[in-house]
Design a protein around this motif. Structure first.
Motif, short mmCIF file in Angstrom:
data_model
loop_
_atom_site.label_atom_id
_atom_site.label_comp_id
_atom_site.label_asym_id
_atom_site.label_seq_id
_atom_site.Cartn_x
_atom_site.Cartn_y
_atom_site.Cartn_z
N CYS B 380 73.67 63.55 62.97
CA CYS B 380 72.44 63.32 62.20
C CYS B 380 71.20 63.47 63.08
O CYS B 380 71.01 62.71 64.02
CB CYS B 380 72.45 61.92 61.58
N ALA B 382 68.25 62.75 62.42
CA ALA B 382 67.31 61.65 62.25
C ALA B 382 67.84 60.37 62.90
O ALA B 382 67.22 59.32 62.80
CB ALA B 382 67.03 61.41 60.77
N LEU B 389 74.63 54.35 55.21
CA LEU B 389 73.78 54.72 54.07
C LEU B 389 74.63 55.02 52.86
O LEU B 389 74.33 54.62 51.74
CB LEU B 389 72.98 55.98 54.42
N ILE B 410 66.27 63.59 56.23
CA ILE B 410 65.57 64.82 55.87
C ILE B 410 66.44 65.72 54.99
O ILE B 410 66.12 66.87 54.77
CB ILE B 410 65.12 65.59 57.13
N GLU B 411 67.55 65.20 54.55
CA GLU B 411 68.45 65.94 53.65
C GLU B 411 68.90 67.27 54.24
O GLU B 411 69.03 68.26 53.53
CB GLU B 411 67.78 66.13 52.28
N CYS B 412 69.13 67.26 55.54
CA CYS B 412 69.51 68.51 56.20
C CYS B 412 70.95 68.89 55.91
O CYS B 412 71.34 70.04 56.07
CB CYS B 412 69.31 68.38 57.70
N GLY B 413 71.77 67.92 55.51
CA GLY B 413 73.14 68.25 55.15
C GLY B 413 74.13 68.27 56.31
O GLY B 413 75.31 68.54 56.10
N CYS B 414 73.67 67.98 57.51
CA CYS B 414 74.59 68.01 58.67
C CYS B 414 75.76 67.05 58.44
O CYS B 414 76.91 67.38 58.73
CB CYS B 414 73.87 67.60 59.94
N CYS B 415 75.44 65.86 57.94
CA CYS B 415 76.47 64.85 57.78
C CYS B 415 77.55 65.31 56.82
O CYS B 415 78.74 65.23 57.10
CB CYS B 415 75.85 63.54 57.30
N TYR B 429 72.33 60.31 48.88
CA TYR B 429 71.03 59.90 49.42
C TYR B 429 69.91 60.30 48.46
O TYR B 429 68.97 59.54 48.24
CB TYR B 429 70.79 60.54 50.79
#
Ligand code: SF4
Ligand code: SF4
Lengths: 345, 544
Positions: B380, B382, B389, B410-415, B429
Motif C-alpha cells: 500500500c 499510502a 480497513l 488513493i484507490e490505486c488497487g495495489c492491495c 473502500y
C-alpha cells in the motif's frame, strides 16, 4: 464468500492464492519432518496422516453444514497446515485417537466455531494441542527417545501401537518412553544438580541440547529461512520470538549458569524453531502490523521461556501463542504504521 | 548531474504491456460524422451551453461555459451544425447518461479565428492563467481538474518546484509516452509557460525509466532549448509512482500532509499532456479539442495511439483499431488498475480519456476470507492497513475505518492486486467512503448552528484574504508603473481575477461541509457521483 467479484477496478491481479501460500508452508515443513522421523521414528507420519484425514473430513462436514462450497475449503490448504502442525506437536508414539481428537477439536471448535478461516482468533493447531495436553497429560508427555537411545520400533510396530495399543512382546510403554529433554532438565534441576552436569550425564542430551532435537530445530530453521526467502512470511515475528527467548535465557544464564541453560540450548530445544517460523507466523492469528509483529514475537519469546522454565508444562510454545493471540487486536490497534502524509518526516 | 530520488512505501512491479501500442506512430483519427460533447468533462460545475440547436459552429469556437470558479469551458472540436443538446450515454462509473452537445460535422474542419501569441514571456501570470482557463484545459492525466486553478498558487504561497508528471505508471497506457516522443518541444514549452505562470524556480519532469525513447526525446529537445531550470528525471518504474503525492515524494522527498495540497509544500504538479495543451493554447491560441488516446488490450488487432477529437464515439476508435467483437469483452476507460468499465461504447472520448483497454472480462473468482497475510499492507503506497480497513468496512464499522485512515486511500488497487484471497478490497473502500459522505451530509444538514458558525468563520477568513489580495495588487501595480504596456492589461486581468475570486468564494461558501479545499470538494463530487452504482452493487455483498 460465494459471491463473484464486482466489476470494478483493478481489473487485473497477481497470480497469488491462499492455496499457493499454504503449499509453500507445507513444503517448508518437509526438512524438519524428515529429521523428526529420522530421530523419533515413524510415529510422526502416522499421526500426520490421521490428523490430516480427520481435519479434511471435519472441514468438509462443516462446510456442508454451513452450506458453503466444500472443495475450495479443502484445497485452500489451511486445514492441512493445521493438521500437520498439530501432528508435529503430538508425541510420535501415540494412540490413534489422540491426533484424531486433537485435529477434530482444532477444526471444529478452534476454527469453525469462531467463524472459519480468517475469523479464528486462536491458532487452531495450538488449541487442539492445549486441549490434548490438559485432557490426556500422560499420553502427551510420553516422548520416545531418539533412535540412538534404543528406539527401534519399526513402522509396523509403531502402527500397531497406534491402532490397537500393543507393543512388541518384550517391551512396555514405560520402558521405551521417557521425558523430553526440556522436561528432563526441569526435573533434574530440582534435584540440585547443575545444568552442565545434567547435560553431560543424562543420555538424552548431546552436550548442546537434546539428541535429535537440535537437528529437528535446525531443519525447521532451514525451512523457515526458505519461507522468508520466498516471502511467504516476513522476518519480524520469527526474529522477535527468537530474540525474546534468547534475551530471557541469556539473562538468566548470565546470572546463574548453574541453573539456567544457554540461549543456544533453548533455541534448539522443543518446538522453538517450529514455533518461531511456523506457528507464531500463522497470519490469521498473529499481529499484522510490522511493529505489532515485533511486539507480538518478542513477548511470545519471553513467555515461552517463562512457561518452559517455571511452568508446569513440557514446553511453552503452545500456551505462549494462545496467550499472545488474545492480545493481537490491542497490539495491532496501537502499532498502526504512520500513514503517508500524517506527520513524521 | 544525478538527481537524488526517494522512495514511497510499497507499490508494485507490474507487467507493463506498453510495447504493443508503441510500435506505430500516432495517427490522426478521421473526422467523425457526429461529435458528442458532454457538458461536464472536468471536476467542478457543469457547463451551460452557449449555442443553440441549428446554429453553425466553427472549430475551436466556445460552445459551453460556466460562471463557477471550478469549471472549464468547452469548445467545438470541428466545424459543423449543432443538432441537439440532450442526454446521451457518457463514460462515467455510474453508467448514467448526461447532457451533451451534439455536432453534425461538415467535413470542412474550419477554424474560428485564434489569437496566437508570439512571445508569451510578455504575458503576466494572471493573463496566462486566464488563457489556460479560456482554452478549457483540465488535468489530462485522468483527474480532469481545471488546470488554471492549479496554476494559481494563491496568496503568500511560493512555488519551489513545478513537477511535470510523465510517469504514466499504469500498465497498457502509452499516450503520454507517445506525446513526449512525438512532441517533446511542445511539452518543454508548456513547462516554460507553467514556470512563468506559477513563478517557480525550477521544473522536474519525472518519467518512468521504462520509457527510454521518451526520455531521450525530451533530453534532446531540452539540449536545443538550453533552459537550465528544467530537468528530465528518469524515475524507477513502480506503480503508482504517477500518483501526484507519490511522485512528489519520489522527486523531492517531500510528503504532502494529508489535509494539505502540494502547493503547501511548495510544489505544483501537472501532467505532461496538460503542459503540451497549455503550450498549444498560449502559443497558438488553440483550445483543448483533441488528445492522444491509447487503444490497446488483448481484444485489439492493431493497438496504437490515436489523435482523437473530443466527442468522438469510442466505438469508432475500437473499429479503427480492429477490435475483436466477441461476447465477454469489456472496454475499460483508463488503465487496468484504476479505470472503469464503459457500458455503452457510443459514449464519446472526453478530455480525460487517456486509454481504451479492450479485453476479456476477468473470470469471476470467488473471494475467500481474509487470511491477514499482510500482503496488501506491504504494497500500500499510502502506508495503510488495507486488511484492517477491509475488516471494518465489511462490518460497516465506519468510525473504525476512519480510525484506520480510510480517506488516505488513493484507490490505486495495489492491495486488491496482490490479495491471495482475491478480495475486491477497493470496492469495499469506495463503498465505505460513499457511506461516510452520505452520513456526514445527513449530520450536517441537521446541524444548522454549526453550519452558520462555520459560514461566519469562512466569511471572516475570506474578507481577510481579499483585503490582503487587494493590498498586494496595489503594491504590484505601483511597482510595475515603469513598464506601461503591461500595465493596462494587468489591471484588467487583476480586476477579472478579483471578480472571479469573489464568485469562487460564493461558490465555496454554501457547500458548508467542512473547510473543504476545492480539490477536496472535487473529490467528494466524484465520489458522490459513484454512489449510485456502488450502492446498487453492494447488494451483492459477500454473503458471509
Ligand atoms: S492481502 Fe488479502 S488476505 Fe492478505 S491480509 Fe490483505 S486482504 Fe487479507
Ligand atoms: S487501494 Fe487504498 S488501501 Fe489499497 S493499496 Fe491503494 S491506497 Fe492502499
Amino acid at each position: 464468500m460465494t459471491s463473484t467479484l464486482p466489476n470494478s477496478s483493478p481489473y487485473t491481479s497477481a497470480p497469488a492464492s491462499v492455496s499457493r501460500v499454504m503449499l509453500k508452508v507445507i513444503y517448508a515443513m518437509i526438512p524438519g519432518s524428515i529429521a523428526h522421523v529420522y530421530f523419533f521414528g515413524w510415529g510422526l507420519l502416522i499421526n500426520m496422516t490421521i490428523a490430516l484425514m480427520t481435519a479434511l473430513l471435519a472441514e468438509s462436514v462443516v462446510m456442508q453444514l454451513r452450506k458453503r462450497p466444500t472443495l475450495p475449503a479443502l484445497f485452500d490448504g489451511s486445514a492441512t497446515v493445521t493438521a500437520l502442525l498439530l501432528a508435529l506437536a503430538i508425541p510420535p508414539l501415540a494412540p490413534w485417537w489422540l491426533p484424531m481428537l486433537g485435529s477434530a477439536f482444532a477444526i471444529l471448535v478452534a476454527k469453525h466455531l469462531y467463524g472459519g478461516l480468517g475469523f479464528n482468533p486462536f491458532n487452531p493447531a495450538m488449541v487442539g494441542y492445549a486441549m490434548l495436553l490438559i485432557a490426556f497429560p500422560q499420553n502427551m508427555t510420553a516422548w520416545i527417545p531418539p533412535h540412538e537411545l534404543g528406539n527401534t520400533l519399526s513402522f509396523m510396530q509403531t502402527l500397531d501401537y497406534s491402532m490397537v495399543g500393543t507393543l512388541p512382546a518384550n517391551q512396555t510403554l514405560d520402558a521405551i518412553t521417557m521425558a523430553s529433554p526440556l522436561d528432563t532438565l526441569k526435573t533434574q534441576l530440582m534435584l540440585d544438580t547443575t545444568v552442565s552436569q545434567i547435560l553431560l550425564t543424562k543420555p538424552v542430551f548431546s552436550g548442546m541440547a537434546g539428541i535429535g532435537w537440535e537437528w529437528v530445530n535446525l531443519m525447521f530453521l532451514l525451512g523457515g529461512i526458505w519461507l522468508l526467502l520466498r516471502r511467504v512470511i516476513t522476518w519480524h515475528i520469527p526474529v522477535a520470538v527468537l530474540a525474546g527467548l534468547g534475551a530471557m535465557s541469556a539473562l538468566a544464564w548470565l546470572i546463574d549458569s548453574n541453573h539456567f541453560a544457554t540461549p543456544v540450548f533453548h533455541w534448539l530445544s522443543g518446538a522453538s524453531m517450529l514455533g518461531a517460523f511456523f506457528i507464531a507466523t500463522d497470519p490469521v492469528t498473529a499481529c499484522t502490523t510490522p511493529r505489532g509483529q515485533l511486539v507480538y514475537g518478542a513477548l511470545m519469546g519471553v513467555l515461552i521461556y517463562i512457561i518452559r522454565v517455571w511452568g508446569g508444562y513440557p514446553d511453552g510454545v503452545a500456551f505462549a501463542v494462545l496467550l499472545l493471540n488474545m492480545a493481537v487486536p490491542t497490539i495491532d490497534y496501537y502499532t498502526q504504521p504512520r500513514v503517508f502524509g500524517h506527520g513524521g518526516k | 548531474m544525478i538527481h537524488k530520488l526517494n522512495r514511497f512505501h510499497g507499490g508494485l512491479h507490474l507487467p507493463d504491456h506498453k510495447a504493443v501500442s508503441m510500435q506505430a506512430q500516432v495517427t490522426p483519427q478521421p473526422l467523425p460524422k457526429q461529435l458528442v460533447i458532454p457538458l461536464q468533462q472536468h471536476i467542478g460545475a457543469i457547463d451551460e451551453p452557449s449555442v443553440n440547436p441549428g446554429e453553425r459552429v466553427l472549430k475551436g469556437q466556445l460552445i459551453a461555459r460556466s460562471d463557477a470558479h471550478v469549471s472549464a469551458p468547452i469548445h467545438a472540436p470541428s466545424s459543423g451544425t449543432i443538432v441537439a443538446i440532450e442526454a446521451r450515454p457518457v463514460a462515467h462509473p455510474s453508467g448514467m447518461p448526461a447532457a451533451c452537445i451534439v455536432i453534425e460535422t461538415d467535413g470542412k474542419d474550419e477554424w474560428t479565428t485564434l489569437t496566437p501569441c508570439a512571445d508569451y514571456t510578455q504575458l503576466s501570470p494572471e493573463t496566462l492563467r486566464q488563457r489556460v482557463h479560456e482554452a478549457g484545459i483540465v488535468g489530462l492525466g485522468g483527474a480532469g481538474f481545471p488546470s488554471f486553478i492549479k496554476l494559481t498558487p494563491g496568496i503568500g504561497k511560493v512555488v519551489e518546484t513545478l513537477i511535470l508528471n510523465g510517469a504514466e505508471c499504469e500498465p497498457y497506457i502509452t499516450c503520454d509516452a507517445m506525446l513526449m516522443q512525438a512532441r517533446p518541444d511542445t511539452v518543454l514549452q508548456g513547462a516554460q509557460i507553467m514556470l512563468q505562470a506559477v513563478q517557480a524556480r525550477h521544473c522536474l519532469i519525472g518519467v518512468e525509466d521504462n520509457k527510454p525513447t521518451a526520455i531521450a526525446a525530451l533530453q534532446h529537445a531540452l539540449q536545443a532549448l538550453n533552459d537550465d531550470r528544467i530537468r528530465i528525471v528518469p524515475i524507477p518504474t513502480i506503480y503508482p509512482t504517477g500518483g501526484e503525492r507519490q511522485l512528489i515524494k519520489v522527486l523531492t522527498g517531500k510528503e504532502t500532509p494529508t489535509h494539505k495540497l502540494p502547493i503547501d509544500v511548495g510544489v505544483v504538479c501537472h501532467n505532461v499532456a496538460t503542459a503540451a495543451a497549455v503550450a498549444d493554447a498560449i502559443i497558438e491560441g488553440k483550445p483543448l479539442i483533441s488528445r492522444y488516446v491509447t487503444v490497446t488490450g488483448a481484444g485489439i488487432g492493431q493497438a496504437h495511439n490515436l489523435e482523437v477529437l473530443i466527442g468522438t464515439p469510442m466505438q469508432t476508435l475500437l473499429e479503427e483499431c480492429a477490435a475483436r467483437n466477441v461476447p465477454d469483452m469489456q472496454t475499460i476507460m483508463g488503465g487496468p488498475m484504476m479505470g472503469f468499465v464503459v457500458e455503452d461504447l457510443q459514449a464519446p472520448v472526453i478530455k480525460t480519456t487517456n486509454c481504451l483497454l479492450h479485453q476479456t472480462k476477468p473470470q469471476s473468482q470467488a473471494a475467500l476470507p481474509c487470511i491477514r497475510c499482510g500482503e496488501c499492507m506491504r504494497v500500500c503506497p499510502a502506508q495503510l492497513l488495507p486488511q484492517q480497513l477491509y475488516w471494518h468496512a465489511r462490518a460497516k464499522d465506519l468510525d473504525k475505518t476512519q480510525d484506520y485512515k480510510l480517506f488516505d486511500c488513493i484507490e490505486c488497487g495495489c492491495c486488491a492486486y496482490v490479495c491471495p484471497s482475491h478480495i475486491p478490497l477497493v470496492h469495499y473502500y469506495r463503498f465505505a467512503k460513499t457511506e461516510i459522505w452520505a452520513r456526514e451530509r445527513e449530520k450536517l444538514k441537521s446541524d444548522h448552528a454549526r453550519e452558520r458558525h462555520e459560514f461566519h468563520l469562512q466569511r471572516l477568513e475570506r474578507k481577510k484574504q481579499e483585503d490582503e489580495e487587494r493590498k498586494r495588487k496595489k503594491r504590484e501595480l505601483l511597482q510595475r508603473a515603469e513598464s506601461p504596456d503591461d500595465n493596462k492589461q494587468d489591471a484588467i486581468a487583476a480586476a477579472l481575477e478579483r471578480v472571479k475570486a469573489k464568485k469562487a468564494a460564493q461558490q465555496v461558501a454554501p457547500q458548508n461541509t467542512e473547510n473543504l479545499t476545492t480539490a477536496q470538494q472535487a473529490k467528494i463530487d466524484a465520489i458522490e457521483s459513484r454512489r449510485k452504482t456502488l450502492s446498487n452493487d453492494s447488494g451483492q455483498d459477500e454473503g458471509q
